[in-house]
Design a protein around this motif. Structure first.
Motif, PDB file in Angstrom:
ATOM      1  N   VAL A  76      86.504 -45.845 -16.000  1.00 21.47           N
ATOM      2  CA  VAL A  76      85.298 -45.017 -15.981  1.00 21.47           C
ATOM      3  C   VAL A  76      85.068 -44.425 -14.598  1.00 21.47           C
ATOM      4  CG1 VAL A  76      82.780 -45.109 -16.065  1.00 21.47           C
ATOM      5  CG2 VAL A  76      84.111 -46.015 -17.942  1.00 21.47           C
ATOM      6  N   ALA A  77      85.234 -45.220 -13.554  1.00 18.13           N
ATOM      7  CA  ALA A  77      85.000 -44.719 -12.195  1.00 18.13           C
ATOM      8  C   ALA A  77      85.969 -43.591 -11.863  1.00 18.13           C
ATOM      9  CB  ALA A  77      85.141 -45.859 -11.193  1.00 18.13           C
ATOM     10  N   HIS A  78      87.220 -43.731 -12.277  1.00 15.79           N
ATOM     11  CA  HIS A  78      88.199 -42.669 -12.039  1.00 15.79           C
ATOM     12  C   HIS A  78      87.814 -41.396 -12.781  1.00 15.79           C
ATOM     13  CE1 HIS A  78      92.041 -40.582 -11.688  1.00 15.79           C
ATOM     14  NE2 HIS A  78      92.013 -40.426 -12.994  1.00 15.79           N
ATOM     15  N   ALA A  79      87.374 -41.548 -14.031  1.00 19.95           N
ATOM     16  CA  ALA A  79      87.009 -40.380 -14.829  1.00 19.95           C
ATOM     17  C   ALA A  79      85.821 -39.654 -14.214  1.00 19.95           C
ATOM     18  CB  ALA A  79      86.686 -40.802 -16.255  1.00 19.95           C
ATOM     19  N   ARG A  80      84.875 -40.412 -13.698  1.00 18.57           N
ATOM     20  CA  ARG A  80      83.717 -39.775 -13.070  1.00 18.57           C
ATOM     21  C   ARG A  80      84.127 -38.979 -11.837  1.00 18.57           C
ATOM     22  NH1 ARG A  80      77.934 -42.690 -11.660  1.00 18.57           N
ATOM     23  NH2 ARG A  80      77.031 -40.929 -10.498  1.00 18.57           N
ATOM     24  N   LEU A  81      85.004 -39.542 -11.024  1.00 16.74           N
ATOM     25  CA  LEU A  81      85.496 -38.815  -9.856  1.00 16.74           C
ATOM     26  C   LEU A  81      86.268 -37.570 -10.264  1.00 16.74           C
ATOM     27  CD1 LEU A  81      86.689 -41.770  -7.586  1.00 16.74           C
ATOM     28  CD2 LEU A  81      84.695 -40.296  -7.235  1.00 16.74           C
ATOM     29  N   ARG A  82      87.019 -37.666 -11.343  1.00 16.67           N
ATOM     30  CA  ARG A  82      87.774 -36.503 -11.819  1.00 16.67           C
ATOM     31  C   ARG A  82      86.834 -35.385 -12.256  1.00 16.67           C
ATOM     32  NH1 ARG A  82      91.897 -33.036 -11.594  1.00 16.67           N
ATOM     33  NH2 ARG A  82      93.079 -32.825 -13.542  1.00 16.67           N
TER      34      ARG A  82
ATOM     35  N   HIS B 269      84.670 -52.264 -23.903  1.00 18.81           N
ATOM     36  CA  HIS B 269      84.375 -50.888 -23.508  1.00 18.81           C
ATOM     37  C   HIS B 269      83.206 -50.864 -22.542  1.00 18.81           C
ATOM     38  CE1 HIS B 269      81.366 -51.410 -26.708  1.00 18.81           C
ATOM     39  NE2 HIS B 269      80.692 -50.439 -26.119  1.00 18.81           N
ATOM     40  N   VAL B 270      83.075 -49.748 -21.845  1.00 17.35           N
ATOM     41  CA  VAL B 270      81.992 -49.566 -20.894  1.00 17.35           C
ATOM     42  C   VAL B 270      81.511 -48.129 -20.992  1.00 17.35           C
ATOM     43  CG1 VAL B 270      83.504 -48.925 -18.977  1.00 17.35           C
ATOM     44  CG2 VAL B 270      81.270 -49.962 -18.490  1.00 17.35           C
ATOM     45  N   GLU B 271      80.227 -47.926 -20.721  1.00 14.79           N
ATOM     46  CA  GLU B 271      79.638 -46.593 -20.759  1.00 14.79           C
ATOM     47  C   GLU B 271      78.973 -46.296 -19.422  1.00 14.79           C
ATOM     48  OE1 GLU B 271      77.446 -45.550 -24.380  1.00 14.79           O
ATOM     49  OE2 GLU B 271      77.958 -47.556 -25.140  1.00 14.79           O
ATOM     50  N   ALA B 272      78.879 -45.015 -19.103  1.00 13.38           N
ATOM     51  CA  ALA B 272      78.213 -44.594 -17.865  1.00 13.38           C
ATOM     52  C   ALA B 272      77.595 -43.225 -18.075  1.00 13.38           C
ATOM     53  CB  ALA B 272      79.211 -44.542 -16.706  1.00 13.38           C
ATOM     54  N   GLY B 273      76.391 -43.022 -17.533  1.00 11.16           N
ATOM     55  CA  GLY B 273      75.729 -41.726 -17.567  1.00 11.16           C
ATOM     56  C   GLY B 273      75.435 -41.253 -16.159  1.00 11.16           C
ATOM     57  N   PHE B 274      75.542 -39.956 -15.924  1.00 16.49           N
ATOM     58  CA  PHE B 274      75.351 -39.418 -14.577  1.00 16.49           C
ATOM     59  C   PHE B 274      75.211 -37.907 -14.662  1.00 16.49           C
ATOM     60  CE2 PHE B 274      79.706 -40.126 -15.735  1.00 16.49           C
ATOM     61  CZ  PHE B 274      80.337 -38.922 -15.492  1.00 16.49           C
ATOM     62  N   ALA B 275      74.715 -37.312 -13.586  1.00 18.17           N
ATOM     63  CA  ALA B 275      74.579 -35.857 -13.511  1.00 18.17           C
ATOM     64  C   ALA B 275      75.905 -35.255 -13.067  1.00 18.17           C
ATOM     65  CB  ALA B 275      73.480 -35.488 -12.530  1.00 18.17           C
ATOM     66  N   VAL B 276      76.342 -34.208 -13.764  1.00 19.51           N
ATOM     67  CA  VAL B 276      77.580 -33.530 -13.408  1.00 19.51           C
ATOM     68  C   VAL B 276      77.587 -32.150 -14.059  1.00 19.51           C
ATOM     69  CG1 VAL B 276      78.924 -34.405 -15.371  1.00 19.51           C
ATOM     70  CG2 VAL B 276      80.106 -33.817 -13.238  1.00 19.51           C
TER      71      VAL B 276
ATOM     72  N   THR C 294      73.810 -33.457 -17.918  1.00 17.20           N
ATOM     73  CA  THR C 294      73.960 -34.901 -17.988  1.00 17.20           C
ATOM     74  C   THR C 294      75.302 -35.249 -18.605  1.00 17.20           C
ATOM     75  OG1 THR C 294      71.579 -35.212 -18.214  1.00 17.20           O
ATOM     76  CG2 THR C 294      72.991 -37.039 -18.901  1.00 17.20           C
ATOM     77  N   GLY C 295      76.091 -36.055 -17.905  1.00 17.46           N
ATOM     78  CA  GLY C 295      77.366 -36.507 -18.426  1.00 17.46           C
ATOM     79  C   GLY C 295      77.258 -37.918 -18.958  1.00 17.46           C
ATOM     80  N   HIS C 296      78.070 -38.216 -19.978  1.00 19.73           N
ATOM     81  CA  HIS C 296      78.112 -39.564 -20.540  1.00 19.73           C
ATOM     82  C   HIS C 296      79.553 -39.890 -20.876  1.00 19.73           C
ATOM     83  CE1 HIS C 296      77.706 -42.661 -23.779  1.00 19.73           C
ATOM     84  NE2 HIS C 296      76.860 -43.145 -22.900  1.00 19.73           N
ATOM     85  N   LEU C 297      80.033 -41.029 -20.398  1.00 21.76           N
ATOM     86  CA  LEU C 297      81.397 -41.482 -20.635  1.00 21.76           C
ATOM     87  C   LEU C 297      81.385 -42.802 -21.387  1.00 21.76           C
ATOM     88  CD1 LEU C 297      82.969 -40.930 -17.096  1.00 21.76           C
ATOM     89  CD2 LEU C 297      83.601 -39.672 -19.159  1.00 21.76           C
ATOM     90  N   LEU C 298      82.290 -42.940 -22.353  1.00 18.29           N
ATOM     91  CA  LEU C 298      82.558 -44.219 -22.995  1.00 18.29           C
ATOM     92  C   LEU C 298      84.063 -44.408 -22.991  1.00 18.29           C
ATOM     93  CD1 LEU C 298      81.054 -45.695 -26.238  1.00 18.29           C
ATOM     94  CD2 LEU C 298      83.504 -45.793 -25.802  1.00 18.29           C
ATOM     95  N   VAL C 299      84.516 -45.530 -22.447  1.00 16.77           N
ATOM     96  CA  VAL C 299      85.941 -45.819 -22.366  1.00 16.77           C
ATOM     97  C   VAL C 299      86.201 -47.176 -22.981  1.00 16.77           C
ATOM     98  CG1 VAL C 299      87.944 -46.105 -20.851  1.00 16.77           C
ATOM     99  CG2 VAL C 299      86.152 -44.448 -20.271  1.00 16.77           C
TER     100      VAL C 299
ATOM    101  N   LEU D 145      90.271 -32.404 -20.757  1.00 15.94           N
ATOM    102  CA  LEU D 145      91.198 -32.916 -19.753  1.00 15.94           C
ATOM    103  C   LEU D 145      90.975 -34.405 -19.496  1.00 15.94           C
ATOM    104  CD1 LEU D 145      91.390 -30.194 -16.934  1.00 15.94           C
ATOM    105  CD2 LEU D 145      93.209 -30.895 -18.487  1.00 15.94           C
ATOM    106  N   VAL D 146      89.737 -34.786 -19.268  1.00 21.29           N
ATOM    107  CA  VAL D 146      89.444 -36.168 -18.894  1.00 21.29           C
ATOM    108  C   VAL D 146      89.711 -37.111 -20.059  1.00 21.29           C
ATOM    109  CG1 VAL D 146      87.592 -37.751 -18.218  1.00 21.29           C
ATOM    110  CG2 VAL D 146      87.884 -35.560 -17.043  1.00 21.29           C
ATOM    111  N   ALA D 147      89.368 -36.714 -21.274  1.00 23.02           N
ATOM    112  CA  ALA D 147      89.657 -37.572 -22.428  1.00 23.02           C
ATOM    113  C   ALA D 147      91.158 -37.803 -22.558  1.00 23.02           C
ATOM    114  CB  ALA D 147      89.096 -36.946 -23.699  1.00 23.02           C
TER     115      ALA D 147
END
Length: 314
Positions: free
Chosen positions: A28-34, A5-12, A16-21, A154-156
């Motif tokens: 993860v990169a696709h989800a962030r763009l979405r 798995h990988v995690e990413a945090g960013f402003a959106v 603050t957004g946080h993704l774990l896939v 949606l993204v999940a």
């Protein structure tokens, strides 16, 4: 051994957004763009967004919109209907009157008060047909909170459809979990104590679902010496108070019910949550906590549990 798995945090979306896939970390990169794409559709601070185009349209004119935007407006109207108007996306004039007329990072002290906006007009006159929406005179929408929850949903779902084994999408406290958590056990979500930054009210464990928190303490600003915040009572256009956390199947629904329960107050808010079959915790400004529905079923830790304070939300 759990899936990679990988995690990413960013402003959106102004937070603050946080993704774990899990299982397909490259997604993860696709989800962030979405998420950035959805923000570009729904932001009320971007003149070219679909929401701004809808709000600026002449009253009574049909406006063609993308499928995600039509679906979000439909869910916002549904939430208004189910909560008896306690959740109301038509409070935009009241938000602007309180000073929230630009992105939160740009809010400044000293902007003169606007006229009292009075009660929100409500959603009764909003029409939705296929891929278009029509607003009646005097109605403009703010989809900020429910939009974050709907984006998380949606993204999940899209991550799992693309092959991920599990996903956790957290957008400013609106958390949606789906699929299998990396390693063993259930997803664990921390509910922050907004009155005591850096500490938690509880840790919640859920196999799959969503947690959303609504509070006046997360987005505050001062205007002519007076503290303001973004949670508006649609009945009178004035800010509300307190903190509510809700566990539900979907993040946008948890978000809408949390906001409605906060507006209703601890007693009527608890009744609302239990009538909708969800779990929640309503906390007054004095710190009194009122659990609703099967809240204790999800709680794995509270400050009164004993033992060591958790290090992170996991």
């Amino acid at each position: 051994m759990g899936a990679e798995h990988v995690e990413a945090g960013f402003a959106v979306m102004g937070s603050t957004g946080h993704l774990l896939v899990a299982g397909r970390p490259e997604l993860v990169a696709h989800a962030r763009l979405r998420l950035e794409e959805l923000e570009s559709l729904w932001s009320r601070f971007r003149a070219d967004s679909e929401l701004c185009r809808l709000n600026a349209s002449p009253p009574g004119r049909w406006v063609p919109l993308s499928r995600p935007t039509v679906a979000l407006v439909r869910q916002a109207v549904r939430a208004w209907e189910v909560t008896g108007g306690l959740f109301d996306p038509t409070v935009l004039p009241a938000l602007e009157s309180a000073g929230y007329s630009r992105s939160f990072a740009e809010l400044a002290e000293g902007v003169p008060y606007a006229d009292d906006p009075g009660p929100a007009p409500g959603c009764a006159g909003i029409e939705i047909e296929d891929d278009r929406v029509r607003l009646p005179p005097g109605v403009r929408l703010d989809l900020g909170g429910i939009g974050k929850g709907y984006a998380a949903d949606l993204v999940a779902g899209e991550l799992l459809a693309s092959g991920a084994e599990g996903a956790c999408v957290n957008l400013g406290g609106d958390v949606r979990t789906a699929g299998s958590r990396p390693g063993a056990g259930e997803w664990v979500v921390a509910v922050e104590d907004e009155a005591k930054p850096g500490t938690d009210l509880a840790w919640l464990a859920l196999a799959e679902g969503a947690v959303a928190t609504s509070t006046r303490l997360r987005r505050r600003w001062r205007r002519q010496g007076r503290e303001m915040h973004h949670l508006i009572d649609p009945g009178n256009g004035a800010p509300a108070a307190g903190q509510v956390a809700v566990v539900a199947a979907e993040a946008h629904w948890a978000e809408a019910l949390a906001k409605a329960a906060l507006i209703a107050g601890p007693i009527d808010g608890r009744t609302l949550l239990e009538d909708q079959g969800v779990a929640g915790l309503l906390v007054t400004e004095e710190g009194t906590a009122h659990p609703a529905g099967p809240w204790e079923r999800y709680v794995t830790w509270t400050p009164n549990s004993g033992g060591t304070w958790p290090v992170s939300a996991g």
